[in-house]
Design a protein around this motif. Structure first.
Motif, PDB file in Angstrom:
ATOM      1  N   VAL A 251       0.992  -1.242  -0.056  1.00 33.74           N
ATOM      2  CA  VAL A 251       0.080   0.059   0.136  1.00 33.74           C
ATOM      3  C   VAL A 251       0.910   1.376  -0.239  1.00 33.74           C
ATOM      4  O   VAL A 251       0.524   2.158  -0.672  1.00 33.74           O
ATOM      5  CB  VAL A 251      -0.960  -0.136   1.291  1.00 33.74           C
ATOM      6  CG1 VAL A 251      -1.705   1.442   1.269  1.00 33.74           C
ATOM      7  CG2 VAL A 251      -2.143  -1.127   1.051  1.00 33.74           C
TER       8      VAL A 251
ATOM      9  N   ARG B 149      -8.398   5.175  -1.943  1.00 32.55           N
ATOM     10  CA  ARG B 149      -8.178   3.966  -1.304  1.00 32.55           C
ATOM     11  C   ARG B 149      -8.833   2.962  -2.263  1.00 32.55           C
ATOM     12  O   ARG B 149      -8.281   1.586  -2.521  1.00 32.55           O
ATOM     13  CB  ARG B 149      -9.225   4.007  -0.083  1.00 32.55           C
ATOM     14  CG  ARG B 149      -8.402   4.902   1.182  1.00 32.55           C
ATOM     15  CD  ARG B 149      -9.525   5.184   2.241  1.00 32.55           C
ATOM     16  NE  ARG B 149      -8.812   5.994   3.292  1.00 32.55           N
ATOM     17  CZ  ARG B 149      -8.538   7.187   3.459  1.00 32.55           C
ATOM     18  NH1 ARG B 149      -8.894   7.975   2.247  1.00 32.55           N
ATOM     19  NH2 ARG B 149      -8.225   7.497   4.680  1.00 32.55           N
TER      20      ARG B 149
ATOM     21  N   ILE C  75      -6.194   1.789  -4.877  1.00 28.02           N
ATOM     22  CA  ILE C  75      -5.537   1.037  -4.145  1.00 28.02           C
ATOM     23  C   ILE C  75      -5.917  -0.385  -4.124  1.00 28.02           C
ATOM     24  O   ILE C  75      -5.102  -1.362  -4.520  1.00 28.02           O
ATOM     25  CB  ILE C  75      -4.970   1.585  -2.922  1.00 28.02           C
ATOM     26  CG1 ILE C  75      -4.196   2.896  -3.029  1.00 28.02           C
ATOM     27  CG2 ILE C  75      -3.963   0.531  -2.128  1.00 28.02           C
ATOM     28  CD1 ILE C  75      -3.939   3.742  -1.645  1.00 28.02           C
TER      29      ILE C  75
ATOM     30  N   THR D  77      -4.047  -3.305  -6.175  1.00 28.87           N
ATOM     31  CA  THR D  77      -3.323  -4.410  -5.436  1.00 28.87           C
ATOM     32  C   THR D  77      -4.217  -5.709  -5.168  1.00 28.87           C
ATOM     33  O   THR D  77      -3.441  -6.762  -4.719  1.00 28.87           O
ATOM     34  CB  THR D  77      -2.847  -3.756  -4.027  1.00 28.87           C
ATOM     35  OG1 THR D  77      -4.175  -3.512  -3.317  1.00 28.87           O
ATOM     36  CG2 THR D  77      -2.356  -2.516  -4.230  1.00 28.87           C
TER      37      THR D  77
ATOM     38  N   VAL E 192      -7.322  -2.299   3.053  1.00 33.65           N
ATOM     39  CA  VAL E 192      -6.446  -1.161   2.529  1.00 33.65           C
ATOM     40  C   VAL E 192      -6.832  -0.009   3.614  1.00 33.65           C
ATOM     41  O   VAL E 192      -6.112   1.280   3.884  1.00 33.65           O
ATOM     42  CB  VAL E 192      -6.952  -0.703   1.101  1.00 33.65           C
ATOM     43  CG1 VAL E 192      -6.736   0.751   0.747  1.00 33.65           C
ATOM     44  CG2 VAL E 192      -6.494  -1.735   0.263  1.00 33.65           C
TER      45      VAL E 192
END
Length: 395
Positions: free
Chosen positions: A17, A29, A32, A36, A43
């Motif tokens: 992160v 967020r 992310i 990911t 997260v």
């Protein structure tokens, strides 16, 4: 399941992160989580911790995807600072950097060539004290990174051997941590240069590169899959001691015909002297150095131009060996000799074209350092940041 698996995975996720924010900020967020493949709650939990630690901050709002505008995240790069040190082989250079590598202040010491190990440690502390004294009140330092000339034990932070200075077993990490009370990371200067280029050079998604630091010596820093490569005994990258000529000149390492006996500034000057007529040498003002050969080449001196071309050809042999062995995305050339790149680079590229096994090998990108004279000292900063952004502990 091994001991510490939960804590290890948490640390891995934190690293993922944090690096996503570092590389792609400002980022939300949700972005992310999407990139990911971590769950949104994971997260959010990690981001909350990062904000509380003041490494990350919330910034402007992003574009709405149908609901509320998302809050974007970025690294809080002005909250903490790093001291970078380039130690040797002739001077100590220090700088203060923010978390993005921006230079806040920099200094260069007087010559350290005549010092012994104890005097060097004293000078190192003095330079760091001075740059801290010059810093703004309230600056909080998270670490000191030292790029040290020669062989280094990165675990203990000991300078094992500085060949150009004759120093051995210098307790850099322990000495500086005792003096300043903050974490100290020590790395070989060529490997630090590789970290500086990888971290701050903006090479997009490049994950493997080799940097050559060619000056008073020749060293290489190797990054594979985003990690510095050390080898089994931490001597990976000693390209300066790659044998080029079995019957060549004696190197300081005791072998003959090493790459650095042909490509350093002193080696360039020596070959130029041998190639110049007595009349030409008599007309020179002062002693001939590698820098002077470059000046003469810029003035159109044919002997100097030819010597630098030949130097490029020799460097090219070392590079093509590296490419055939490691096949990196990029080769980056830095150090004092790289300042003559307009005369050296054509010889390098000609050698790669002549000797590359495949067209893909021949197309390997060879470029001059983007960071120039700051590559090593920024690498010292990058070594500290790498440990900040990759805090994985395996237990």
């Amino acid at each position: 399941m091994r001991q510490g698996t939960f804590q290890w995975m948490k640390s891995v996720n934190r690293m993922i992160v944090l690096n996503m924010i570092r590389k792609k900020s400002p980022i939300s967020r949700a972005q992310i989580a999407q990139e990911t493949q971590l769950t949104p709650p994971t997260v959010s939990s990690i981001v909350k911790e990062l904000i509380e630690s003041e490494l990350v901050k919330e910034t402007q709002l992003g574009e709405s995807q149908g609901g509320r505008k998302p809050t974007l995240l970025t690294i809080n790069h002005l909250r903490f600072y790093v001291i970078g040190v380039d130690a040797g082989p002739s001077h100590i250079k220090t700088m203060i950097s923010d978390l993005q590598g921006n230079i806040i202040n920099k200094r260069q010491s007087k010559s350290i060539i005549s010092m012994n190990e104890e005097e060097f440690l004293g000078a190192l502390k003095e330079e760091i004290r001075e740059i801290i004294h010059e810093a703004s009140i309230g600056i909080e330092f998270i670490g000191i990174g030292v790029a040290m000339h020669g062989a280094v034990d990165v675990e203990t932070g000991i300078g094992l051997f500085a060949p150009n200075l004759g120093w051995r077993n210098i307790p850099i990490k322990d000495s500086l941590e005792l003096e300043f009370g903050i974490s100290v990371k020590v790395e070989n200067d060529a490997r630090a240069m590789a970290m500086g280029e990888y971290w701050f050079g903006e090479y997009d998604d490049t994950e493997s590169l080799v940097t050559l630091n060619i000056g008073r010596g020749v060293g290489a820093g190797i990054i594979i899959n985003g990690q510095l490569f050390y080898g089994a005994q931490s001597v990976a990258g000693e390209i300066g001691h790659m044998t080029i000529d079995l019957n060549g000149e004696l190197c300081e390492c005791g072998n003959r015909g090493c790459l650095q006996t042909l490509t350093t500034g002193d080696a360039i000057a020596k070959r130029a002297k041998e190639a110049m007529s007595a009349k030409m040498l008599n007309e020179l003002k002062g002693d001939l150095s590698g820098a002077k050969v470059y000046e003469l080449a810029k003035e159109g001196n044919e002997v100097a131009i030819q010597v630098l071309w030949e130097t490029g050809k020799i460097i090219g042999i070392g590079i093509i060996n590296l490419v055939h062995l490691l096949n990196p995305d990029k080769i980056i050339i830095g150090g004092g000799v790289s300042k003559a790149s307009e005369f050296i680079m054509p010889g390098i590229k000609a050698t790669i074209q002549e000797r590359g096994l495949t067209q893909q090998v021949k197309d390997t990108e060879v470029i001059e350092s983007k960071l120039g004279s700051y590559s090593t000292i920024k690498g010292a900063v990058a070594v500290v940041l790498f440990h900040l952004f990759h805090p994985i502990e395996i237990t």
